[in-house]
Write a protein that holds these residues in place. Structure first.
Motif, PDB file in Angstrom:
ATOM      1  N   MET A   1       0.853  -1.192   0.000  1.00 49.97           N
ATOM      2  CA  MET A   1       0.000   0.000   0.000  1.00 49.97           C
ATOM      3  C   MET A   1       0.887   1.239   0.000  1.00 49.97           C
ATOM      4  SD  MET A   1      -2.800   1.335   2.775  1.00 49.97           S
ATOM      5  CE  MET A   1      -4.254   0.567   2.112  1.00 49.97           C
ATOM      6  N   PHE A   2       0.569   2.178  -0.899  1.00 46.08           N
ATOM      7  CA  PHE A   2       1.224   3.482  -0.945  1.00 46.08           C
ATOM      8  C   PHE A   2       0.215   4.531  -0.514  1.00 46.08           C
ATOM      9  CE2 PHE A   2       3.840   1.207  -4.031  1.00 46.08           C
ATOM     10  CZ  PHE A   2       5.117   1.621  -3.690  1.00 46.08           C
ATOM     11  N   ILE A   3       0.614   5.399   0.408  1.00 45.78           N
ATOM     12  CA  ILE A   3      -0.210   6.539   0.807  1.00 45.78           C
ATOM     13  C   ILE A   3       0.601   7.788   0.501  1.00 45.78           C
ATOM     14  CG2 ILE A   3      -1.386   7.725   2.681  1.00 45.78           C
ATOM     15  CD1 ILE A   3      -1.811   5.002   3.993  1.00 45.78           C
TER      16      ILE A   3
ATOM     17  N   ILE B   1       2.447  -2.358 -17.291  1.00 43.59           N
ATOM     18  CA  ILE B   1       1.251  -3.141 -17.624  1.00 43.59           C
ATOM     19  C   ILE B   1       0.644  -3.825 -16.396  1.00 43.59           C
ATOM     20  CG2 ILE B   1       1.921  -3.529 -20.020  1.00 43.59           C
ATOM     21  CD1 ILE B   1       2.808  -6.362 -19.180  1.00 43.59           C
ATOM     22  N   ARG B   2       1.361  -3.829 -15.261  1.00 44.50           N
ATOM     23  CA  ARG B   2       0.853  -4.477 -14.054  1.00 44.50           C
ATOM     24  C   ARG B   2       1.131  -3.577 -12.866  1.00 44.50           C
ATOM     25  NH1 ARG B   2       0.090 -10.088 -12.595  1.00 44.50           N
ATOM     26  NH2 ARG B   2      -0.840  -9.999 -10.533  1.00 44.50           N
ATOM     27  N   LEU B   3       0.089  -3.316 -12.074  1.00 45.81           N
ATOM     28  CA  LEU B   3       0.211  -2.417 -10.929  1.00 45.81           C
ATOM     29  C   LEU B   3      -0.645  -2.968  -9.792  1.00 45.81           C
ATOM     30  CD1 LEU B   3       1.565   0.270 -10.193  1.00 45.81           C
ATOM     31  CD2 LEU B   3      -0.541   1.405 -10.861  1.00 45.81           C
ATOM     32  N   ASP B   4      -0.040  -3.786  -8.944  1.00 47.55           N
ATOM     33  CA  ASP B   4      -0.763  -4.402  -7.839  1.00 47.55           C
ATOM     34  C   ASP B   4      -0.609  -3.565  -6.576  1.00 47.55           C
ATOM     35  OD1 ASP B   4      -1.223  -6.399  -9.649  1.00 47.55           O
ATOM     36  OD2 ASP B   4       0.102  -7.869  -8.691  1.00 47.55           O
ATOM     37  N   GLY B   5      -1.579  -3.664  -5.682  1.00 53.68           N
ATOM     38  CA  GLY B   5      -1.527  -2.961  -4.412  1.00 53.68           C
ATOM     39  C   GLY B   5      -2.610  -1.908  -4.307  1.00 53.68           C
ATOM     40  N   VAL B   6      -2.541  -1.153  -3.223  1.00 52.93           N
ATOM     41  CA  VAL B   6      -3.486  -0.066  -2.975  1.00 52.93           C
ATOM     42  C   VAL B   6      -2.714   1.244  -3.048  1.00 52.93           C
ATOM     43  CG1 VAL B   6      -5.061   0.958  -1.292  1.00 52.93           C
ATOM     44  CG2 VAL B   6      -4.938  -1.526  -1.527  1.00 52.93           C
ATOM     45  N   TYR B   7      -3.265   2.205  -3.769  1.00 56.56           N
ATOM     46  CA  TYR B   7      -2.627   3.499  -3.980  1.00 56.56           C
ATOM     47  C   TYR B   7      -3.609   4.586  -3.558  1.00 56.56           C
ATOM     48  CZ  TYR B   7       0.512   0.603  -6.637  1.00 56.56           C
ATOM     49  OH  TYR B   7       1.394  -0.387  -7.001  1.00 56.56           O
TER      50      TYR B   7
ATOM     51  N   ILE C   1      -1.467   0.015 -24.607  1.00 59.49           N
ATOM     52  CA  ILE C   1      -1.100  -1.167 -23.829  1.00 59.49           C
ATOM     53  C   ILE C   1      -2.041  -1.242 -22.638  1.00 59.49           C
ATOM     54  CG2 ILE C   1       0.691  -2.243 -22.418  1.00 59.49           C
ATOM     55  CD1 ILE C   1       2.739  -0.785 -24.146  1.00 59.49           C
ATOM     56  N   GLN C   2      -2.624  -2.411 -22.402  1.00 62.11           N
ATOM     57  CA  GLN C   2      -3.559  -2.572 -21.291  1.00 62.11           C
ATOM     58  C   GLN C   2      -2.819  -2.512 -19.953  1.00 62.11           C
ATOM     59  OE1 GLN C   2      -5.512  -6.412 -20.743  1.00 62.11           O
ATOM     60  NE2 GLN C   2      -7.438  -5.324 -20.456  1.00 62.11           N
ATOM     61  N   LEU C   3      -3.404  -1.794 -18.994  1.00 67.29           N
ATOM     62  CA  LEU C   3      -2.886  -1.703 -17.627  1.00 67.29           C
ATOM     63  C   LEU C   3      -3.814  -2.496 -16.722  1.00 67.29           C
ATOM     64  CD1 LEU C   3      -1.009  -0.500 -15.459  1.00 67.29           C
ATOM     65  CD2 LEU C   3      -2.517   1.504 -15.416  1.00 67.29           C
ATOM     66  N   THR C   4      -3.263  -3.490 -16.013  1.00 65.07           N
ATOM     67  CA  THR C   4      -4.050  -4.342 -15.128  1.00 65.07           C
ATOM     68  C   THR C   4      -3.521  -4.206 -13.711  1.00 65.07           C
ATOM     69  OG1 THR C   4      -4.401  -5.925 -16.909  1.00 65.07           O
ATOM     70  CG2 THR C   4      -4.797  -6.705 -14.680  1.00 65.07           C
ATOM     71  N   GLY C   5      -4.436  -4.112 -12.757  1.00 62.68           N
ATOM     72  CA  GLY C   5      -4.042  -4.024 -11.359  1.00 62.68           C
ATOM     73  C   GLY C   5      -4.905  -4.902 -10.483  1.00 62.68           C
ATOM     74  N   TYR C   6      -4.317  -5.402  -9.414  1.00 64.69           N
ATOM     75  CA  TYR C   6      -5.020  -6.177  -8.398  1.00 64.69           C
ATOM     76  C   TYR C   6      -4.913  -5.403  -7.104  1.00 64.69           C
ATOM     77  CZ  TYR C   6      -5.155  -9.954 -11.748  1.00 64.69           C
ATOM     78  OH  TYR C   6      -5.406 -10.703 -12.865  1.00 64.69           O
ATOM     79  N   GLY C   7      -5.989  -4.716  -6.718  1.00 60.78           N
ATOM     80  CA  GLY C   7      -5.990  -3.847  -5.550  1.00 60.78           C
ATOM     81  C   GLY C   7      -6.953  -2.702  -5.765  1.00 60.78           C
ATOM     82  N   SER C   8      -6.501  -1.481  -5.469  1.00 57.88           N
ATOM     83  CA  SER C   8      -7.383  -0.313  -5.597  1.00 57.88           C
ATOM     84  C   SER C   8      -6.594   0.950  -5.900  1.00 57.88           C
ATOM     85  CB  SER C   8      -8.157  -0.081  -4.295  1.00 57.88           C
ATOM     86  OG  SER C   8      -8.973  -1.161  -3.973  1.00 57.88           O
ATOM     87  N   LEU C   9      -7.247   1.858  -6.613  1.00 61.07           N
ATOM     88  CA  LEU C   9      -6.787   3.234  -6.777  1.00 61.07           C
ATOM     89  C   LEU C   9      -7.773   4.103  -6.021  1.00 61.07           C
ATOM     90  CD1 LEU C   9      -6.067   3.290 -10.615  1.00 61.07           C
ATOM     91  CD2 LEU C   9      -4.383   3.182  -8.776  1.00 61.07           C
ATOM     92  N   ILE C  10      -7.291   4.884  -5.057  1.00 64.48           N
ATOM     93  CA  ILE C  10      -8.191   5.686  -4.231  1.00 64.48           C
ATOM     94  C   ILE C  10      -7.761   7.140  -4.306  1.00 64.48           C
ATOM     95  CG2 ILE C  10      -9.127   6.036  -1.916  1.00 64.48           C
ATOM     96  CD1 ILE C  10      -8.320   3.071  -1.354  1.00 64.48           C
ATOM     97  N   GLY C  11      -8.515   7.936  -5.055  1.00 63.88           N
ATOM     98  CA  GLY C  11      -8.278   9.366  -5.131  1.00 63.88           C
ATOM     99  C   GLY C  11      -9.056  10.059  -4.031  1.00 63.88           C
ATOM    100  N   ILE C  12      -8.397  10.918  -3.271  1.00 64.39           N
ATOM    101  CA  ILE C  12      -9.066  11.546  -2.125  1.00 64.39           C
ATOM    102  C   ILE C  12      -9.226  13.049  -2.300  1.00 64.39           C
ATOM    103  CG2 ILE C  12      -8.470   9.744  -0.473  1.00 64.39           C
ATOM    104  CD1 ILE C  12      -6.145  11.485   0.450  1.00 64.39           C
ATOM    105  N   SER C  13      -9.360  13.479  -3.532  1.00 65.12           N
ATOM    106  CA  SER C  13      -9.646  14.892  -3.797  1.00 65.12           C
ATOM    107  C   SER C  13     -10.462  14.959  -5.076  1.00 65.12           C
ATOM    108  CB  SER C  13      -8.350  15.686  -3.942  1.00 65.12           C
ATOM    109  OG  SER C  13      -7.726  15.393  -5.163  1.00 65.12           O
ATOM    110  N   ASN C  14     -10.764  16.162  -5.507  1.00 61.69           N
ATOM    111  CA  ASN C  14     -11.509  16.314  -6.754  1.00 61.69           C
ATOM    112  C   ASN C  14     -10.569  16.585  -7.924  1.00 61.69           C
ATOM    113  OD1 ASN C  14     -10.710  18.853  -6.078  1.00 61.69           O
ATOM    114  ND2 ASN C  14     -12.729  19.798  -6.163  1.00 61.69           N
ATOM    115  N   SER C  15      -9.334  16.121  -7.816  1.00 67.89           N
ATOM    116  CA  SER C  15      -8.347  16.307  -8.876  1.00 67.89           C
ATOM    117  C   SER C  15      -8.630  15.371 -10.052  1.00 67.89           C
ATOM    118  CB  SER C  15      -6.942  16.060  -8.328  1.00 67.89           C
ATOM    119  OG  SER C  15      -6.616  17.035  -7.367  1.00 67.89           O
TER     120      SER C  15
END
Length: 163
Positions: free
Chosen positions: A54-56, A78-84, A102-116
Motif C-alpha cells: 500500500m502506498f499513501i 502493464i501491471r500495478l498491484d496494491g493499494v494506492y 497497452i492494457q494496464l491491469t491491477g489487483y488492488g485499488s486506486l483511491i483518489g481523495i480529492s476532486n483532482s
C-alpha cells in the motif's frame, strides 16, 4: 496476516525497477510527495493472499507537481498491484515514450481523495474491442491486512469508581 513493514520514501519517489512483493510480506509506504512508477509492481501471484503493498501519498504544494501527491504511471507499465491512495492527480500515460495502447491491469485499488483529475488515458486497441484499457480487480484482502494501521476507535471510555 503478518504485520506490515512501514517505511517513508523521499520526495518525488521514482520506481525505476520492477518490484515484486514476496510471500508473507506486507508493506505500507508513506510518500511525502508524488510517486512516479516506471516499471511493473507485482504482489507474488503464488501466495498473494498473504502478501500486500500500500502506498499513501501526501499532498504538499499544488504549485510544485513533484510535491502535490500525484500518481504518475509510465506508459510501459502493464501491471500495478496494491493499494494506492493519492490526493493529487492520476496519470497513467505519464512518460513521453511508449505506446498508450497497452492494457494496464491491477489487483488492488486506486483511491483518489480529492476532486483532482483522474487521467485514465490509455486506448487499448485489441482486436475484438471488448477488453478495457485499464482493468482493476478489487482485492478485499487489503481491508483486513491494513486494518490496524488505517482504523482505530473513534471513542474512548474509562470506568469510573462507584459514587
Amino acid at each position: 496476516y503478518p504485520d506490515p513493514g512501514v517505511t517513508t520514501w523521499s520526495l518525488k519517489t521514482l520506481i525505476a525497477q520492477p518490484l515484486t512483493i514476496p510471500n508473507n510480506k506486507t508493506i505500507l509506504v508513506f510518500v511525502p510527495a508524488s510517486l512516479n512508477i516506471q516499471q511493473n509492481i507485482t504482489v507474488d501471484p503464488v501466495t498473494a493472499a498473504n502478501s500486500g503493498l500500500m502506498f499513501i501519498l501526501k499532498a504538499g504544494s499544488n504549485s510544485n507537481p513533484d510535491l502535490a501527491g500525484n500518481l504518475y504511471i509510465d506508459r510501459p507499465v502493464i501491471r500495478l498491484d496494491g493499494v494506492y491512495v493519492f490526493p493529487g492527480i492520476l496519470n497513467d500515460t505519464y512518460s513521453l515514450t511508449g505506446s498508450t495502447s497497452i492494457q494496464l491491469t491491477g489487483y488492488g485499488s486506486l483511491i483518489g481523495i480529492s476532486n483532482s483529475t483522474l487521467g485514465l488515458n490509455r486506448t487499448y486497441n485489441n482486436v475484438s474491442l471488448t477488453a478495457p484499457a485499464e482493468m482493476w480487480h478489487y482485492q478485499p484482502k487489503y481491508l483486513k491486512m491494513y486494518q490496524n494501521f488505517l482504523s482505530g476507535p473513534r471513542f474512548s471510555w474509562k470506568e469510573l469508581p462507584p459514587q
